[in-house]
Write a protein that holds these residues in place. Structure first.
Motif, short mmCIF file in Angstrom:
data_model
loop_
_atom_site.label_atom_id
_atom_site.label_comp_id
_atom_site.label_asym_id
_atom_site.label_seq_id
_atom_site.Cartn_x
_atom_site.Cartn_y
_atom_site.Cartn_z
N LEU A 1 -56.35 -45.58 15.37
CA LEU A 1 -58.13 -45.61 14.70
C LEU A 1 -58.21 -46.41 14.03
N VAL A 2 -58.87 -47.26 13.70
CA VAL A 2 -59.54 -48.16 12.15
C VAL A 2 -59.50 -47.44 11.14
N HIS A 3 -59.81 -47.70 9.62
CA HIS A 3 -59.93 -47.08 8.66
C HIS A 3 -61.03 -46.34 8.81
N GLY A 4 -60.94 -45.11 8.30
CA GLY A 4 -61.64 -44.23 8.46
C GLY A 4 -62.04 -43.51 9.79
N GLY A 5 -61.86 -44.24 10.52
CA GLY A 5 -62.18 -43.46 12.64
C GLY A 5 -61.86 -42.66 12.28
N GLY A 6 -62.33 -41.54 13.41
CA GLY A 6 -61.97 -40.49 13.06
C GLY A 6 -61.82 -39.59 15.01
N LEU A 7 -60.64 -39.00 15.25
CA LEU A 7 -60.13 -38.44 16.46
C LEU A 7 -61.13 -36.76 16.93
#
Length: 341
Positions: free
Chosen positions: A239-245
């Motif tokens: 994930l990139v910075h601040g990404g979500g899963l």
């Protein structure tokens, strides 16, 4: 109380006598259920098969009485309207995602709370409607309610040829996201037809390395993980910075990411828990989100991915195949399945 139309008090159903594998299910007779206040009784025409049916059958549930009738995604016609219910009438075609604590839809009749039920639009048959609830709404909640994916973002969806994965691929594509997914080589074309931009063969390729290559080392904005805790944990590192899963089948290990670095957000998707742990708003999403999916199918912009219809006696074998997690699309019990009752 007998059924008002037939005068009978029992119905044909798929029964589980004790926790066990799909092979332990049997076709038998069960009492016709009676709706209470706020409930509907539905004459079942079709019921979707889902991996959760296998898991719950194996584990059992303390709320069940034996024998238990499984099946969460039932579609058919309203048969009896319980006291206090408004907006429904006998004969109305409906579909819903059920409460796993209660008797399910692999039967001639099923009872459910009215506030989770959606009306089936013209042009959509019961089997198609029954293919949508569990997998379709799980994908919808992951993409729209939790990750809030937007146009131009990049999402990685595991198992794009499966139920949840296939719906997630389509929903992400519809909003203009770049869609990366994994599947086997034999399903590559089918997943591309659903809207995947890049398809990774998980058997022949290093999936994380391929994702980094496809994104120029940046990573992805969002991940929909349908495989389990280990896969979700590996996904955090993509994930990139601040990404979500969105975790469908198991939570990731937060320790994989040092504190205050990429700052990912994790969203656990527990669709059916709206019955047991949700309020009226959460339950209304079960009806509202399903209505959206039904409208998309009716207008031809969402493929229900209905790949197989089986008779009631064919459900145990179909669930056993589903448990291998190598199938494509959705399998549904349909009363009118060509191979017989």
């Amino acid at each position: 109380m007998a059924n008002a139309t037939t005068g009978t008090t029992t119905m044909r159903a798929l029964l589980l006598d004790r926790p066990g594998a799909p092979s332990t299910l049997r076709v038998g007779e069960a009492p016709i259920p009676q709706p209470g206040p706020g409930e509907l009784r539905i004459r079942v025409r079709a019921c979707g098969l889902n991996p959760v049916d296998v898991g719950t059958a194996s584990a059992g549930n303390s709320a069940w009485r034996w024998p238990h009738i499984p099946g969460l995604d039932a579609a058919g016609e309203v048969d009896v309207v319980g006291a206090g219910v408004r907006g429904f009438s006998p004969g109305q075609r409906v579909v819903f995602h059920g409460d796993l604590r209660r008797e399910g839809g692999f039967a001639e009749y099923v009872v459910t709370a009215a506030d989770v039920v959606a009306t089936i639009p013209d042009g959509v048959d019961a089997a198609t409607a029954a293919a949508l609830p569990c997998a379709g709404m799980t994908a919808y909640q992951a993409i729209h309610r939790r990750l809030r994916l937007g146009a131009g973002q990049t999402v990685f969806i595991t198992a794009g040829s499966g139920g949840v994965g296939g719906f997630a691929v389509q929903l992400a594509h519809r909003i203009g996201a770049r869609v990366l997914t994994s599947t086997s080589a034999g399903n590559r074309g089918a997943v591309r037809n659903l809207g995947a931009d890049e398809v990774i063969d998980y058997r022949a390729e290093d999936v994380p390395a391929r994702i980094r290559e496809l994104t120029g080392g940046r990573g992805v904005d969002a991940i929909v993980d349908t495989l389990g805790s280990d896969s979700a944990t590996a996904g955090l590192l993509l994930l990139v910075h601040g990404g979500g899963l969105a975790a469908i089948a198991g939570r990731p290990d937060w320790n994989a990411v040092p504190e205050f670095t990429t700052a990912p957000s994790v969203h656990e998707i527990a669709l059916g828990a709206a019955h047991s742990h949700g309020d009226a708003v959460a339950r209304s999403h079960l009806a509202g989100d399903l209505a959206v999916l039904l409208s998309l199918v009716a207008e031809g912009s969402l493929d229900p991915m209905l790949s197989e219809r089986v008779p009631l006696a064919g459900v145990p074998a179909a669930l056993a195949r589903l448990a291998t997690r190598h199938g494509r699309g959705k399998t549904v019990y349909a009363e009118d399945a060509a191979s017989g009752r």
